[in-house]
Motif scaffolding. Structure first.
Motif, PDB file in Angstrom:
ATOM      1  N   ASN A 269       0.844  -1.181  -0.078  1.00  0.00           N
ATOM      2  CA  ASN A 269      -0.151  -0.142   0.013  1.00  0.00           C
ATOM      3  C   ASN A 269       0.950   1.242   0.060  1.00  0.00           C
ATOM      4  N   ARG A 270       0.123   2.531  -0.092  1.00  0.00           N
ATOM      5  CA  ARG A 270       1.048   3.526  -0.300  1.00  0.00           C
ATOM      6  C   ARG A 270       1.832   4.005   0.963  1.00  0.00           C
ATOM      7  N   LYS A 271       1.615   3.609   2.068  1.00  0.00           N
ATOM      8  CA  LYS A 271       2.216   3.883   3.353  1.00  0.00           C
ATOM      9  C   LYS A 271       3.556   3.158   3.239  1.00  0.00           C
ATOM     10  N   LEU A 272       3.669   1.768   2.970  1.00  0.00           N
ATOM     11  CA  LEU A 272       4.644   0.995   2.852  1.00  0.00           C
ATOM     12  C   LEU A 272       5.479   1.208   1.449  1.00  0.00           C
ATOM     13  N   ALA A 273       4.899   1.684   0.417  1.00  0.00           N
ATOM     14  CA  ALA A 273       5.785   2.353  -0.525  1.00  0.00           C
ATOM     15  C   ALA A 273       6.537   3.556  -0.354  1.00  0.00           C
ATOM     16  N   VAL A 274       6.066   4.548   0.398  1.00  0.00           N
ATOM     17  CA  VAL A 274       6.637   5.505   0.913  1.00  0.00           C
ATOM     18  C   VAL A 274       7.986   4.868   1.886  1.00  0.00           C
ATOM     19  N   ASP A 275       7.485   4.124   2.698  1.00  0.00           N
ATOM     20  CA  ASP A 275       8.734   3.606   3.603  1.00  0.00           C
ATOM     21  C   ASP A 275       9.881   2.927   3.069  1.00  0.00           C
ATOM     22  N   ILE A 276       9.343   2.325   1.966  1.00  0.00           N
ATOM     23  CA  ILE A 276      10.549   1.724   1.239  1.00  0.00           C
ATOM     24  C   ILE A 276      11.288   2.584   0.427  1.00  0.00           C
ATOM     25  N   ILE A 277      10.907   3.823  -0.142  1.00  0.00           N
ATOM     26  CA  ILE A 277      11.593   4.695  -1.164  1.00  0.00           C
ATOM     27  C   ILE A 277      12.381   5.618  -0.393  1.00  0.00           C
ATOM     28  N   SER A 278      11.883   5.674   1.048  1.00  0.00           N
ATOM     29  CA  SER A 278      12.712   6.737   1.929  1.00  0.00           C
ATOM     30  C   SER A 278      13.587   5.996   2.920  1.00  0.00           C
ATOM     31  N   ASP A 279      13.722   4.811   2.812  1.00  0.00           N
ATOM     32  CA  ASP A 279      14.562   4.148   3.930  1.00  0.00           C
ATOM     33  C   ASP A 279      15.938   4.341   3.612  1.00  0.00           C
ATOM     34  N   ALA A 280      16.704   5.133   4.650  1.00  0.00           N
ATOM     35  CA  ALA A 280      18.043   5.001   4.587  1.00  0.00           C
ATOM     36  C   ALA A 280      18.753   4.312   5.687  1.00  0.00           C
ATOM     37  N   HIS A 281      18.138   3.692   6.514  1.00  0.00           N
ATOM     38  CA  HIS A 281      18.646   2.924   7.745  1.00  0.00           C
ATOM     39  C   HIS A 281      18.897   1.444   7.300  1.00  0.00           C
ATOM     40  N   TYR A 282      18.115   0.560   6.567  1.00  0.00           N
ATOM     41  CA  TYR A 282      18.462  -0.674   6.316  1.00  0.00           C
ATOM     42  C   TYR A 282      19.271  -0.811   4.783  1.00  0.00           C
ATOM     43  N   TYR A 283      19.028   0.032   4.201  1.00  0.00           N
ATOM     44  CA  TYR A 283      19.858   0.212   2.664  1.00  0.00           C
ATOM     45  C   TYR A 283      21.111   0.123   2.675  1.00  0.00           C
ATOM     46  N   PRO A 284      21.847   0.826   3.538  1.00  0.00           N
ATOM     47  CA  PRO A 284      23.380   0.538   3.534  1.00  0.00           C
ATOM     48  C   PRO A 284      23.967  -0.886   3.775  1.00  0.00           C
ATOM     49  N   LYS A 285      23.002  -1.310   4.782  1.00  0.00           N
ATOM     50  CA  LYS A 285      23.703  -2.729   5.181  1.00  0.00           C
ATOM     51  C   LYS A 285      23.570  -4.050   4.212  1.00  0.00           C
ATOM     52  N   PHE A 286      22.248  -3.747   3.643  1.00  0.00           N
ATOM     53  CA  PHE A 286      22.009  -4.749   2.554  1.00  0.00           C
ATOM     54  C   PHE A 286      22.721  -4.567   1.107  1.00  0.00           C
ATOM     55  N   GLU A 287      23.036  -3.269   0.865  1.00  0.00           N
ATOM     56  CA  GLU A 287      24.096  -3.089  -0.130  1.00  0.00           C
ATOM     57  C   GLU A 287      25.285  -3.706   0.016  1.00  0.00           C
ATOM     58  N   LYS A 288      25.836  -3.598   1.304  1.00  0.00           N
ATOM     59  CA  LYS A 288      27.339  -3.652   1.721  1.00  0.00           C
ATOM     60  C   LYS A 288      27.288  -5.077   1.878  1.00  0.00           C
ATOM     61  N   PHE A 289      26.615  -6.015   2.782  1.00  0.00           N
ATOM     62  CA  PHE A 289      26.689  -7.305   3.185  1.00  0.00           C
ATOM     63  C   PHE A 289      25.565  -8.405   2.466  1.00  0.00           C
ATOM     64  N   CYS A 290      24.802  -7.878   1.679  1.00  0.00           N
ATOM     65  CA  CYS A 290      23.933  -8.741   1.174  1.00  0.00           C
ATOM     66  C   CYS A 290      24.529  -8.735  -0.473  1.00  0.00           C
ATOM     67  N   ARG A 291      25.498  -9.548  -0.711  1.00  0.00           N
ATOM     68  CA  ARG A 291      25.975  -9.759  -2.075  1.00  0.00           C
ATOM     69  C   ARG A 291      25.762 -11.082  -2.406  1.00  0.00           C
ATOM     70  N   PRO A 292      25.797 -11.163  -3.741  1.00  0.00           N
ATOM     71  CA  PRO A 292      25.906 -12.554  -4.566  1.00  0.00           C
ATOM     72  C   PRO A 292      26.728 -13.549  -3.913  1.00  0.00           C
TER      73      PRO A 292
END
Ligand code: NAG
Ligand code: NAG
Ligand code: NAG
Length: 385
Positions: A269-292
């Protein structure tokens, strides 16, 4: 009538008199010369004085204020229209940071001062063409106020949908995507951001080019609109393909017990969509440590949303896929598979608004391009539209 004719006649007379004056006596031109000289002197004195005052009294501020007061005359007046009426072309001139910032704006007043019909945004994450487009066209037909479409394709791909198509000019500014990498999540966030620009979009469905709808539009709309939960697959899987993909250094943002896995194909829904696109808390961890071979697109949104808003998630997807044939990729359905049996088989056991049901799926993948013809021919029988 008469006065118009009269005034134009006067103008003609004026012209005549100017021509006549030009060839007349000198005293008149001397008077004119004196007048101009006085005018010049006065003008010079005035500009000298004003230069002096500007330099010594900072009066340039006055000039600036006067200028800024005049500006609104040349701009369009502020109106709601520009904010609430979506553009017919999904293309725009914003880069990602501008787009994400813009689409993260959320109104604080809950009641809309206009009639808002909530829409479903259908977001296609594709390489290039959409082979199932004719089937989707049939699905959408007659429901124009209830959906909008966004397509993310390879930046090099030039779409060629005819003007009559629902997909015409629905491609968004896109970037290259690699399977299982962060660029995949970036593309999904980019789709969400673009869809959020339309204030009427309330639900957001991610689809691929090989997806088809399993039911008619009215049923799909009703199913999504009446659901208490968003259909984001999220489960805790022990073993190498679940918790095995967790990296200890993602803590403390993400603990091992919070690690989730789920299908990439979601509805939020719209609330979760906004949460996803504005996330800066989890994003760096996934980008750095969730690699192929982590396949970040199967973990980032399910994990993040399970931590932040678990009460809003159905924890299941509504997109059917067949893993029964084994291997790293799901089964692809071709021409020969399009039978009544296939669509009978696509059912399951799940809950809908906390009640058990066998109606679990709204969409299915993966269908190859040669399945299109038999699907189109038999869509009313198999799919209800
Ligand atoms: C977008 O443009 C702004 C202004 O030119 C710039 O500051 C910003 O870094 C750009 N962002 C991206 C992702 O290119
Ligand atoms: C989905 O899972 C979360 C835990 O991650 C739970 O709190 C929530 O109630 C579940 N949703 C449903 C509909 O059961
Ligand atoms: C499986 C099935 O019912 N296929 C039908 C699809 O539609 C064509 C044309 O109407 C039929 O000939 C097929 O039998």
């Amino acid at each position: 009538m008469q006065s118009r004719v009269g005034s134009s006649g006067n103008l003609e007379e004026g012209k005549d008199s100017v021509v006549r004056n030009a060839s007349q006596s000198k005293p008149l031109s001397l008077k004119l010369f004196m007048f101009l000289l006085v005018f010049l002197v006065v003008g010079f004195v005035f500009s000298a004085v004003s230069m002096y005052t500007i330099r010594y009294f900072g009066l340039h501020n006055v000039v600036q204020i006067a200028q800024s007061r005049f500006q609104p005359c040349f701009q369009r007046p502020v109106s709601l229209e520009g904010l609430i009426s979506p553009s017919s072309n999904a293309w725009h001139g914003m880069n990602d940071s501008e787009l994400f910032w813009r689409s993260s704006l959320v109104p604080k007043v809950k009641n809309y001062p206009f009639k808002r019909t909530p829409k479903i945004a259908f977001m296609f994450l594709a390489r290039g063409p959409l082979p199932m487009a004719p089937l989707w066209e049939k699905f959408f037909k007659g429901n124009e106020d209830l959906y909008s479409i966004y397509i993310h394709s390879l930046p090099s791909y030039k779409p060629d949908f005819p003007q009559s198509s629902v997909f015409y000019e629905r491609n968004i500014p896109s970037q290259a995507v690699e399977w299982g990498r962060m660029s995949m999540c970036d593309a999904e966030r980019r789709l969400l951001s673009n869809a959020l620009l339309d204030i009427s979009n309330e639900w957001f469905v991610l689809l691929s080019e090989s997806c088809i709808p399993l039911l008619n539009f009215k049923i799909v709309y009703h199913y999504i609109a009446k659901s208490r939960y968003s259909f984001m697959g999220a489960f805790d899987e022990p073993g190498p393909f679940g918790r095995g993909r967790y990296h200890d250094r993602m803590s403390p943002e993400v603990k091992k017990s919070q690690w989730r896995k789920g299908s990439q194909w979601f509805e939020v829904n719209r609330k979760l969509a906004v949460d996803i696109i504005s996330d800066a808390h989890y994003y760096p961890k996934f980008e750095k440590f969730c690699r192929p071979a982590c396949y970040v697109d199967e973990h980032y949104f399910p994990t993040m949303l399970s931590i932040e808003s678990p009460q809003l998630l159905a924890n299941r997807t509504t997109t059917y896929v067949d893993w029964s044939r084994g291997g790293a990729h799901p089964a692809t359905f071709g021409k020969a598979d399009i039978t009544e049996h296939l669509f009978k088989r696509i059912s399951g056991r799940c809950t809908y608004n906390d009640q058990p049901t066998t109606h679990c799926f709204l969409f299915a993948r993966k269908f190859s391009p040669n399945a299109l013809a038999p699907l189109l021919e038999n869509s009313s029988k198999f799919l209800g539209f």
